[in-house]
Design a protein around this motif. Structure first.
Motif, mmCIF file in Angstrom:
data_model
loop_
_atom_site.group_PDB
_atom_site.id
_atom_site.type_symbol
_atom_site.label_atom_id
_atom_site.label_comp_id
_atom_site.label_asym_id
_atom_site.label_seq_id
_atom_site.Cartn_x
_atom_site.Cartn_y
_atom_site.Cartn_z
ATOM 1 N N VAL A 79 0.842 -1.202 0.000
ATOM 2 C CA VAL A 79 0.000 0.000 0.000
ATOM 3 C C VAL A 79 0.875 1.251 0.000
ATOM 4 O O VAL A 79 0.635 2.208 -0.752
ATOM 5 C CB VAL A 79 -0.954 -0.008 1.211
ATOM 6 C CG1 VAL A 79 -1.661 1.340 1.363
ATOM 7 C CG2 VAL A 79 -1.982 -1.133 1.067
ATOM 8 N N LYS A 80 1.914 1.238 0.835
ATOM 9 C CA LYS A 80 2.826 2.393 0.912
ATOM 10 C C LYS A 80 3.558 2.598 -0.416
ATOM 11 O O LYS A 80 3.708 3.733 -0.886
ATOM 12 C CB LYS A 80 3.828 2.159 2.051
ATOM 13 C CG LYS A 80 4.766 3.327 2.287
ATOM 14 C CD LYS A 80 5.704 3.032 3.444
ATOM 15 C CE LYS A 80 6.706 4.179 3.634
ATOM 16 N NZ LYS A 80 7.685 3.880 4.714
ATOM 17 N N PHE A 81 4.010 1.502 -1.043
ATOM 18 C CA PHE A 81 4.724 1.584 -2.315
ATOM 19 C C PHE A 81 3.818 2.165 -3.393
ATOM 20 O O PHE A 81 4.223 3.051 -4.152
ATOM 21 C CB PHE A 81 5.200 0.178 -2.719
ATOM 22 C CG PHE A 81 6.059 0.131 -3.956
ATOM 23 C CD1 PHE A 81 7.438 0.236 -3.864
ATOM 24 C CD2 PHE A 81 5.494 -0.030 -5.214
ATOM 25 C CE1 PHE A 81 8.237 0.188 -5.000
ATOM 26 C CE2 PHE A 81 6.276 -0.072 -6.349
ATOM 27 C CZ PHE A 81 7.660 0.024 -6.241
ATOM 28 N N CYS A 82 2.584 1.675 -3.448
ATOM 29 C CA CYS A 82 1.635 2.185 -4.445
ATOM 30 C C CYS A 82 1.356 3.675 -4.231
ATOM 31 O O CYS A 82 1.297 4.454 -5.195
ATOM 32 C CB CYS A 82 0.328 1.398 -4.389
ATOM 33 S SG CYS A 82 0.443 -0.305 -5.001
ATOM 34 N N ALA A 83 1.196 4.071 -2.971
ATOM 35 C CA ALA A 83 0.935 5.482 -2.670
ATOM 36 C C ALA A 83 2.131 6.344 -3.056
ATOM 37 O O ALA A 83 1.972 7.434 -3.635
ATOM 38 C CB ALA A 83 0.610 5.647 -1.190
ATOM 39 N N GLU A 84 3.327 5.850 -2.768
ATOM 40 C CA GLU A 84 4.539 6.624 -3.047
ATOM 41 C C GLU A 84 4.723 6.877 -4.538
ATOM 42 O O GLU A 84 5.153 7.961 -4.955
ATOM 43 C CB GLU A 84 5.758 5.866 -2.493
ATOM 44 C CG GLU A 84 7.083 6.584 -2.714
ATOM 45 C CD GLU A 84 8.267 5.822 -2.139
ATOM 46 O OE1 GLU A 84 9.406 6.208 -2.445
ATOM 47 O OE2 GLU A 84 8.046 4.839 -1.383
ATOM 48 N N TYR A 85 4.389 5.870 -5.351
ATOM 49 C CA TYR A 85 4.644 5.983 -6.786
ATOM 50 C C TYR A 85 3.384 6.266 -7.607
ATOM 51 O O TYR A 85 3.419 6.214 -8.835
ATOM 52 C CB TYR A 85 5.329 4.710 -7.300
ATOM 53 C CG TYR A 85 6.772 4.593 -6.841
ATOM 54 C CD1 TYR A 85 7.763 5.400 -7.391
ATOM 55 C CD2 TYR A 85 7.125 3.686 -5.847
ATOM 56 C CE1 TYR A 85 9.081 5.297 -6.977
ATOM 57 C CE2 TYR A 85 8.446 3.572 -5.412
ATOM 58 C CZ TYR A 85 9.417 4.390 -5.979
ATOM 59 O OH TYR A 85 10.720 4.286 -5.565
#
Length: 401
Positions: A79-85
């Motif tokens: 979830v964090k990776f998707c939000a970051e990118y």
């Protein structure tokens, strides 16, 4: 580093696990030269790009197992990776619904398992199900709030870009030559040879074959199971994700309802034997691969042990009406005409000689090589922690080479 080597680490397989491994290595050891070989013209063409797109919470998996640890950690990281990118994703939560009294003890066991794994789970009575899913019916359910969906193909592309690794597409591995002290040389279909100090095998549906090419005995075989999907013509019937209570004898989760990131709702998958490693339909048959599956004793043990379950799955594969009946257990309003055929996937299931379906991630090492031999669902969810673990092993071998 000796210039005789084309790279430090050669990763075979451009699915989400291979690309996450490349990403983890370059993050942990900047300056490490990583090359990824992928036989297809682009990344994520098989298991990564042909699944439900679910970010799994980890509620199903045995406490302490790699699946449980990596899924719980991986879901939050994904979830964090998707939000970051800026990758499309949503944390929707999901229902696991019991539709038969015999399923109630198993549903309660999932509550306990979820809590042991540190996952928030809410128990629901029959009337409360409609709070989340007005069209779904059942005797009882649990709501798991941390489950979500995302675009795993976009995740794979971002991992490829952010890793800084050299990506070579259309590069099918045909031969592996490993000699003590000299690393690994890999020849591709085109005749190109690449030398690396360490090789990482993330070959998915072909990982056992690559292990044997390397000279290592994987101790298992990949037995491919096709999962067939339909798309729901009336997506308004389903708000988020709805699952049945899984059969504890199988690592498959049963026919479920998934509202994807694109707003469409997928129904499935079932689990039937595929007649080729990339057998996405009954018409795809590769005699050599089928013969290898049939020659593996574990395949026959599975057939003898689980023929009754398998017969039901085959029936749902060959009969749209039977598939609709399975869906109607959860979603009574659905009609056969609501089901529109959608692309299938194939699960790379590791099977031992005695017929045991390997239920956890399986990673083995050989000289100058790390082999990822079982990474089915929730591997996409857990891709970031799996990549770190595989990358850690590869860097340890690199340091000792």
């Amino acid at each position: 580093m000796e210039r005789a080597f084309d790279c430090d680490v050669l990763v075979i397989g451009g699915g989400i696990v291979g690309l996450s491994t490349a990403y983890a290595i370059t993050r942990a050891a900047p300056g490490t030269r990583v090359t990824v070989l992928e036989k297809e013209p682009g990344p994520a063409r098989h298991q990564t790009g042909r699944n439900s797109g679910v970010i799994h919470s980890g509620v199903y998996y045995r406490p302490g197992s790699l699946k449980a640890r990596y899924a719980v950690r991986g879901a939050a990281e994904m979830v964090k990776f998707c939000a970051e990118y800026g990758i499309a994703h949503a944390v929707t939560g999901k229902l696991i619904v019991a539709t038969d009294r015999a399923e109630l003890p198993r549903l309660h066991a999932l509550v306990q398992r979820g809590r042991e794994n540190g996952i928030p789970v809410r128990e629901l009575g029959a009337a409360q199900i409609q709070e989340y899913e007005p069209e779904v019916r059942g005797l009882a359910a649990i709501h798991v709030g941390t489950t979500g969906v995302c675009d795993y193909v976009a995740v794979a592309r971002q991992l490829a870009h952010a890793s800084g690794a050299e990506l070579r597409y259309g590069a099918e591995v045909r031969q592996v030559d490993r000699r003590p002290g000299t690393g690994v040389a890999v020849r591709t279909r085109s005749g190109e040879v690449l030398r690396a100090r360490v090789m990482v095998n993330c070959g998915g549906l072909h990982c056992d074959e690559i292990a044997r090419l390397t000279g290592d005995d994987p101790g298992m075989r990949i037995v491919p199971f096709r999962g067939e999907y339909y798309e729901l013509a009336r997506p308004e019937l389903v708000r988020s994700l709805v699952y049945p209570v899984p059969d504890p004898a199988f690592p498959f989760l049963g026919v479920h309802l998934t509202r994807g990131i694109d707003g469409g709702v997928h129904l499935g998958p079932n689990a039937v034997p595929a007649l080729a490693r990339e057998g996405y339909g009954w018409g795809v048959v590769r005699p050599r691969e089928l013969a290898a599956t049939l020659a593996w004793p574990g395949s026959w043990h599975i057939a003898r042990r689980h023929w009754r379950y398998g017969t039901g799955e085959l029936h749902r594969s060959l009969s749209k009406a039977a598939f609709t009946t399975a869906v109607r257990r959860l979603l009574p309003a659905v009609a056969e005409s609501d089901l529109v055929p959608a692309p299938a996937g194939v699960r790379a299931q590791a099977v031992l000689a005695d017929g045991t379906l390997v239920d956890d991630f399986l990673i083995k090492e050989g000289a100058h090589a790390v082999h990822v031999l079982n990474a089915p669902s929730p591997a996409a969810t857990a891709a970031l922690p799996i990549g770190r673990e595989v990358g850690r092993r590869a860097l340890a071998l690199l340091g000792g080479s």
